[in-house]
Write an enzyme that holds these catalytic residues in place. Structure first.
Site, PDB file in Angstrom:
ATOM      1  N   GLY A  42       1.159  -1.158   0.236  1.00 37.48           N
ATOM      2  CA  GLY A  42       0.073  -0.076   0.138  1.00 37.48           C
ATOM      3  C   GLY A  42       0.697   0.990   0.135  1.00 37.48           C
ATOM      4  O   GLY A  42       0.510   2.376   0.345  1.00 37.48           O
ATOM      5  N   SER A  43       2.107   1.095  -0.021  1.00 32.59           N
ATOM      6  CA  SER A  43       2.842   2.049  -0.389  1.00 32.59           C
ATOM      7  C   SER A  43       2.732   3.520  -1.138  1.00 32.59           C
ATOM      8  O   SER A  43       3.425   4.521  -1.434  1.00 32.59           O
ATOM      9  CB  SER A  43       4.312   1.987  -0.254  1.00 32.59           C
ATOM     10  OG  SER A  43       4.634   1.607  -1.898  1.00 32.59           O
ATOM     11  N   MET A  44       1.643   3.254  -2.590  1.00 30.93           N
ATOM     12  CA  MET A  44       1.418   4.558  -3.285  1.00 30.93           C
ATOM     13  C   MET A  44      -0.016   4.663  -3.257  1.00 30.93           C
ATOM     14  O   MET A  44      -0.474   5.447  -4.385  1.00 30.93           O
ATOM     15  CB  MET A  44       1.665   3.710  -4.571  1.00 30.93           C
ATOM     16  CG  MET A  44       2.985   3.635  -5.175  1.00 30.93           C
ATOM     17  SD  MET A  44       3.714   5.485  -4.509  1.00 30.93           S
ATOM     18  CE  MET A  44       3.152   6.491  -5.506  1.00 30.93           C
ATOM     19  N   HIS A  83       7.394   3.455  -6.996  1.00 32.63           N
ATOM     20  CA  HIS A  83       7.374   4.718  -6.166  1.00 32.63           C
ATOM     21  C   HIS A  83       7.187   5.944  -6.970  1.00 32.63           C
ATOM     22  O   HIS A  83       7.463   5.416  -8.237  1.00 32.63           O
ATOM     23  CB  HIS A  83       8.362   4.426  -5.289  1.00 32.63           C
ATOM     24  CG  HIS A  83       8.202   3.631  -4.141  1.00 32.63           C
ATOM     25  ND1 HIS A  83       8.418   3.714  -2.818  1.00 32.63           N
ATOM     26  CD2 HIS A  83       6.835   3.242  -3.398  1.00 32.63           C
ATOM     27  CE1 HIS A  83       8.139   2.766  -2.111  1.00 32.63           C
ATOM     28  NE2 HIS A  83       6.832   2.617  -2.407  1.00 32.63           N
ATOM     29  N   ASN A 104       2.821   6.982   0.463  1.00 29.42           N
ATOM     30  CA  ASN A 104       2.099   6.829   1.400  1.00 29.42           C
ATOM     31  C   ASN A 104       3.263   6.910   2.358  1.00 29.42           C
ATOM     32  O   ASN A 104       3.256   6.214   3.369  1.00 29.42           O
ATOM     33  CB  ASN A 104       1.176   5.627   1.159  1.00 29.42           C
ATOM     34  CG  ASN A 104       0.764   5.411   2.773  1.00 29.42           C
ATOM     35  OD1 ASN A 104      -0.031   6.147   3.212  1.00 29.42           O
ATOM     36  ND2 ASN A 104      -0.124   4.203   3.119  1.00 29.42           N
TER      37      ASN A 104
END
Length: 166
Positions: A42-44, A83, A104
């Site tokens: 969920g980093s984006m 990213h 995120n």
């Protein structure tokens, strides 16, 4: 099940696999990128959520820009990172290095790069996101979380294709 029906089922399965392979290879030629990629974290978020399928391009002549979503292969890591390009550092000779960060994430990606590496180069880019399909890759994401179930699902799908009657 007679041998002709089994032969038909195996041939049908082979046609499905070969059609998918031809579509995949055709997209590789058109986009210049190895394959689409599924977001595994969920980093984006909020731009892209876990399970989104991203379509990539990787044309050499396209310059890297701040704000682009890049798919990166970092030395020492098996899974590519998706990213956003945060900063670009251009030297006088035209050599470009850049820094990335997940939307995120609280900090940039320098902690993810190999030791003593502070910037990425064009050679680290697998592709750049040009389109997406929401949540179609959630199965891939789940298989990454539970790798032993991957073989069970593949076995069941293969069995279904062989046994399924039309």
């Amino acid at each position: 099940m007679n041998k002709w029906r089994l032969y038909y089922q195996v041939l049908n399965f082979g046609m499905i696999v070969s059609s998918a392979l031809m579509i995949w290879k055709g997209l590789m030629v058109i986009t210049g990128s190895e394959s689409p990629i599924v977001l595994l974290s969920g980093s984006m978020e909020p731009a892209f959520h876990r399970g989104y399928l991203l379509f990539l391009t990787n044309r050499v002549e396209d310059p890297i820009r701040v704000g682009e979503i890049a798919v990166l292969r970092i030395e020492g890591r098996k899974i590519p990172i998706v990213h956003r390009v945060l900063k670009i550092h251009e030297k006088q000779n035209g050599h470009i290095k850049f820094l990335t960060k997940g939307d995120n994430n609280a900090v940039d990606d320098r902690g993810l790069y190999k030791q003593d590496q502070h910037w990425l180069e064009k050679k680290d880019v697998v592709g750049r996101a040009r389109g997406f399909v929401p949540y179609i890759g959630i199965g891939t994401s789940l298989m990454n979380d539970y790798p032993k179930h991957k073989y069970e699902v593949l076995f069941l799908l293969g069995l279904f294709v062989l046994v399924h009657r039309e």
